[in-house]
Design a protein around this motif. Structure first.
Motif, PDB file in Angstrom:
ATOM      1  N   ARG A   9     -13.287 -29.202   9.509  1.00 36.48           N
ATOM      2  CA  ARG A   9     -11.878 -29.298   9.107  1.00 36.48           C
ATOM      3  C   ARG A   9     -10.955 -29.710  10.247  1.00 36.48           C
ATOM      4  NH1 ARG A   9     -11.341 -29.664   3.745  1.00 36.48           N
ATOM      5  NH2 ARG A   9     -12.565 -28.073   2.720  1.00 36.48           N
ATOM      6  N   GLY A  10     -11.505 -29.873  11.470  1.00 38.16           N
ATOM      7  CA  GLY A  10     -10.659 -30.402  12.522  1.00 38.16           C
ATOM      8  C   GLY A  10     -10.730 -29.748  13.889  1.00 38.16           C
ATOM      9  N   ARG A  11     -11.366 -28.587  13.994  1.00 36.95           N
ATOM     10  CA  ARG A  11     -11.457 -27.961  15.319  1.00 36.95           C
ATOM     11  C   ARG A  11     -12.317 -28.838  16.218  1.00 36.95           C
ATOM     12  NH1 ARG A  11     -15.393 -24.434  16.973  1.00 36.95           N
ATOM     13  NH2 ARG A  11     -15.905 -23.968  14.815  1.00 36.95           N
ATOM     14  N   ILE A  12     -11.883 -29.045  17.474  1.00 41.49           N
ATOM     15  CA  ILE A  12     -12.647 -29.909  18.373  1.00 41.49           C
ATOM     16  C   ILE A  12     -13.352 -29.129  19.479  1.00 41.49           C
ATOM     17  CG2 ILE A  12     -11.226 -31.934  17.921  1.00 41.49           C
ATOM     18  CD1 ILE A  12      -9.871 -31.493  20.622  1.00 41.49           C
ATOM     19  N   LEU A  13     -13.015 -27.864  19.635  1.00 41.48           N
ATOM     20  CA  LEU A  13     -13.646 -27.049  20.672  1.00 41.48           C
ATOM     21  C   LEU A  13     -14.753 -26.189  20.080  1.00 41.48           C
ATOM     22  CD1 LEU A  13     -10.564 -25.704  22.670  1.00 41.48           C
ATOM     23  CD2 LEU A  13     -12.052 -27.616  23.252  1.00 41.48           C
ATOM     24  N   PRO A  14     -15.770 -25.871  20.883  1.00 40.48           N
ATOM     25  CA  PRO A  14     -16.778 -24.926  20.400  1.00 40.48           C
ATOM     26  C   PRO A  14     -16.161 -23.535  20.239  1.00 40.48           C
ATOM     27  CG  PRO A  14     -17.189 -25.503  22.692  1.00 40.48           C
ATOM     28  CD  PRO A  14     -16.071 -26.372  22.217  1.00 40.48           C
ATOM     29  N   ARG A  15     -16.794 -22.701  19.461  1.00 41.46           N
ATOM     30  CA  ARG A  15     -16.269 -21.352  19.202  1.00 41.46           C
ATOM     31  C   ARG A  15     -16.033 -20.558  20.484  1.00 41.46           C
ATOM     32  NH1 ARG A  15     -17.294 -18.661  13.947  1.00 41.46           N
ATOM     33  NH2 ARG A  15     -17.676 -20.340  12.485  1.00 41.46           N
ATOM     34  N   SER A  16     -16.876 -20.764  21.463  1.00 40.54           N
ATOM     35  CA  SER A  16     -16.745 -20.013  22.718  1.00 40.54           C
ATOM     36  C   SER A  16     -15.461 -20.359  23.469  1.00 40.54           C
ATOM     37  CB  SER A  16     -17.951 -20.278  23.617  1.00 40.54           C
ATOM     38  OG  SER A  16     -18.030 -21.660  23.936  1.00 40.54           O
ATOM     39  N   GLN A  17     -14.914 -21.536  23.236  1.00 44.46           N
ATOM     40  CA  GLN A  17     -13.687 -21.945  23.920  1.00 44.46           C
ATOM     41  C   GLN A  17     -12.449 -21.835  23.041  1.00 44.46           C
ATOM     42  OE1 GLN A  17     -14.567 -25.957  25.165  1.00 44.46           O
ATOM     43  NE2 GLN A  17     -15.250 -25.268  27.178  1.00 44.46           N
ATOM     44  N   ALA A  18     -12.619 -21.786  21.737  1.00 43.80           N
ATOM     45  CA  ALA A  18     -11.488 -21.780  20.808  1.00 43.80           C
ATOM     46  C   ALA A  18     -10.749 -20.440  20.834  1.00 43.80           C
ATOM     47  CB  ALA A  18     -11.973 -22.078  19.398  1.00 43.80           C
ATOM     48  N   VAL A  19      -9.521 -20.471  20.315  1.00 39.48           N
ATOM     49  CA  VAL A  19      -8.639 -19.304  20.294  1.00 39.48           C
ATOM     50  C   VAL A  19      -8.411 -18.894  18.841  1.00 39.48           C
ATOM     51  CG1 VAL A  19      -6.343 -18.473  20.922  1.00 39.48           C
ATOM     52  CG2 VAL A  19      -7.485 -20.146  22.362  1.00 39.48           C
ATOM     53  N   ASN A  20      -8.398 -17.595  18.592  1.00 36.02           N
ATOM     54  CA  ASN A  20      -8.183 -17.108  17.239  1.00 36.02           C
ATOM     55  C   ASN A  20      -6.707 -17.202  16.859  1.00 36.02           C
ATOM     56  OD1 ASN A  20      -8.860 -16.012  14.773  1.00 36.02           O
ATOM     57  ND2 ASN A  20      -8.626 -13.914  15.475  1.00 36.02           N
ATOM     58  N   LYS A  21      -6.412 -18.033  15.888  1.00 34.77           N
ATOM     59  CA  LYS A  21      -5.070 -18.221  15.327  1.00 34.77           C
ATOM     60  C   LYS A  21      -3.982 -18.402  16.391  1.00 34.77           C
ATOM     61  CE  LYS A  21      -6.350 -15.792  11.174  1.00 34.77           C
ATOM     62  NZ  LYS A  21      -6.187 -14.643  10.318  1.00 34.77           N
ATOM     63  N   PRO A  22      -4.043 -19.492  17.141  1.00 36.80           N
ATOM     64  CA  PRO A  22      -2.997 -19.739  18.135  1.00 36.80           C
ATOM     65  C   PRO A  22      -1.677 -20.101  17.452  1.00 36.80           C
ATOM     66  CG  PRO A  22      -4.388 -21.657  17.941  1.00 36.80           C
ATOM     67  CD  PRO A  22      -5.009 -20.582  17.085  1.00 36.80           C
ATOM     68  N   THR A  23      -0.590 -19.846  18.142  1.00 34.07           N
ATOM     69  CA  THR A  23       0.721 -20.228  17.623  1.00 34.07           C
ATOM     70  C   THR A  23       1.254 -21.400  18.437  1.00 34.07           C
ATOM     71  OG1 THR A  23       1.943 -18.751  19.087  1.00 34.07           O
ATOM     72  CG2 THR A  23       1.221 -17.841  16.959  1.00 34.07           C
ATOM     73  N   LEU A  60      -1.867 -33.095  20.150  1.00 35.24           N
ATOM     74  CA  LEU A  60      -2.652 -31.857  20.150  1.00 35.24           C
ATOM     75  C   LEU A  60      -2.192 -30.985  18.983  1.00 35.24           C
ATOM     76  CD1 LEU A  60      -4.748 -30.113  21.641  1.00 35.24           C
ATOM     77  CD2 LEU A  60      -2.893 -29.216  23.034  1.00 35.24           C
ATOM     78  N   TRP A  61      -2.981 -30.987  17.910  1.00 36.89           N
ATOM     79  CA  TRP A  61      -2.695 -30.154  16.739  1.00 36.89           C
ATOM     80  C   TRP A  61      -3.195 -28.740  17.000  1.00 36.89           C
ATOM     81  CZ3 TRP A  61      -0.018 -31.773  12.490  1.00 36.89           C
ATOM     82  CH2 TRP A  61       0.130 -33.146  12.308  1.00 36.89           C
ATOM     83  N   LEU A  62      -2.553 -27.762  16.394  1.00 36.55           N
ATOM     84  CA  LEU A  62      -2.992 -26.370  16.526  1.00 36.55           C
ATOM     85  C   LEU A  62      -4.424 -26.173  16.047  1.00 36.55           C
ATOM     86  CD1 LEU A  62       0.090 -24.232  15.461  1.00 36.55           C
ATOM     87  CD2 LEU A  62      -1.055 -24.217  17.663  1.00 36.55           C
ATOM     88  N   ARG A 121      -1.713 -22.489   8.693  1.00 34.30           N
ATOM     89  CA  ARG A 121      -2.217 -22.416  10.067  1.00 34.30           C
ATOM     90  C   ARG A 121      -2.329 -23.803  10.699  1.00 34.30           C
ATOM     91  NH1 ARG A 121      -8.440 -20.748   8.648  1.00 34.30           N
ATOM     92  NH2 ARG A 121      -8.767 -22.507   7.294  1.00 34.30           N
ATOM     93  N   ALA A 122      -2.175 -24.839   9.886  1.00 31.50           N
ATOM     94  CA  ALA A 122      -2.269 -26.213  10.381  1.00 31.50           C
ATOM     95  C   ALA A 122      -0.893 -26.811  10.641  1.00 31.50           C
ATOM     96  CB  ALA A 122      -3.030 -27.064   9.378  1.00 31.50           C
ATOM     97  N   GLN A 123       0.116 -25.987  10.792  1.00 31.71           N
ATOM     98  CA  GLN A 123       1.472 -26.503  10.947  1.00 31.71           C
ATOM     99  C   GLN A 123       1.862 -26.609  12.410  1.00 31.71           C
ATOM    100  OE1 GLN A 123       4.252 -24.975   8.259  1.00 31.71           O
ATOM    101  NE2 GLN A 123       6.004 -25.920   9.219  1.00 31.71           N
ATOM    102  N   GLY A 124       2.260 -27.793  12.801  1.00 26.75           N
ATOM    103  CA  GLY A 124       2.782 -28.036  14.133  1.00 26.75           C
ATOM    104  C   GLY A 124       1.806 -28.735  15.056  1.00 26.75           C
ATOM    105  N   ALA A 146      -9.241 -27.784  25.884  1.00 24.30           N
ATOM    106  CA  ALA A 146      -9.964 -26.703  26.561  1.00 24.30           C
ATOM    107  C   ALA A 146      -9.067 -25.990  27.570  1.00 24.30           C
ATOM    108  CB  ALA A 146     -11.206 -27.259  27.251  1.00 24.30           C
ATOM    109  N   LYS A 147      -8.277 -26.748  28.311  1.00 26.72           N
ATOM    110  CA  LYS A 147      -7.362 -26.140  29.282  1.00 26.72           C
ATOM    111  C   LYS A 147      -6.312 -25.280  28.583  1.00 26.72           C
ATOM    112  CE  LYS A 147      -7.544 -29.705  32.890  1.00 26.72           C
ATOM    113  NZ  LYS A 147      -6.736 -30.735  33.583  1.00 26.72           N
ATOM    114  N   VAL A 148      -5.756 -25.801  27.502  1.00 25.74           N
ATOM    115  CA  VAL A 148      -4.725 -25.065  26.765  1.00 25.74           C
ATOM    116  C   VAL A 148      -5.312 -23.792  26.153  1.00 25.74           C
ATOM    117  CG1 VAL A 148      -3.212 -25.156  24.741  1.00 25.74           C
ATOM    118  CG2 VAL A 148      -3.264 -27.064  26.342  1.00 25.74           C
ATOM    119  N   ALA A 149      -6.482 -23.892  25.555  1.00 28.26           N
ATOM    120  CA  ALA A 149      -7.114 -22.716  24.954  1.00 28.26           C
ATOM    121  C   ALA A 149      -7.412 -21.654  26.010  1.00 28.26           C
ATOM    122  CB  ALA A 149      -8.394 -23.121  24.231  1.00 28.26           C
TER     123      ALA A 149
END
Length: 96
Positions: free
Chosen positions: A22-36, A9-11, A67-70, A85-88
């Motif tokens: 570029r790699g996001r797998i979730l739709p915008r409605s489920q994604a998180v802004n700049k997760p750490t 699970l990449w950030l 932002r792609a680190q880790g 989705a659960k993590v977000a």
């Protein structure tokens, strides 16, 4: 991606600021802004997953972007989108 008995699970998979191309797998409605990575770890702990953290690795297609680190290897057989989705969702709850 399956790795070492789990799912990688990449950030960027849950990052709202990363386009799907570029790699996001979730739709915008489920994604998180700049997760750490720390938020991701807290969410995984709260969800009861076992995991391994790799903080100094960069997502290959975005090797130049911090932002792609880790990433985290989650020890489960669930599908990646379900885990993401659960993590977000948990990160959103933690943020309030």
């Amino acid at each position: 991606m399956k790795k070492r008995g789990g799912r990688t699970l990449w950030l960027v998979y849950i990052d709202l600021s990363v386009p799907r191309s570029r790699g996001r797998i979730l739709p915008r409605s489920q994604a998180v802004n700049k997760p750490t990575l720390q938020e991701m770890v807290k969410a995984l702990e709260a969800l009861g997953y076992k995991y391994e953290v790799y903080p100094n690795k960069k997502y290959p297609p975005l090797w130049y972007d911090d932002r792609a680190q880790g990433y985290v290897v989650v020890k489960t057989d669930e599908k990646m989108r379900i885990i993401a989705a659960k993590v977000a969702e948990k990160i959103k709850q933690i943020r309030g």
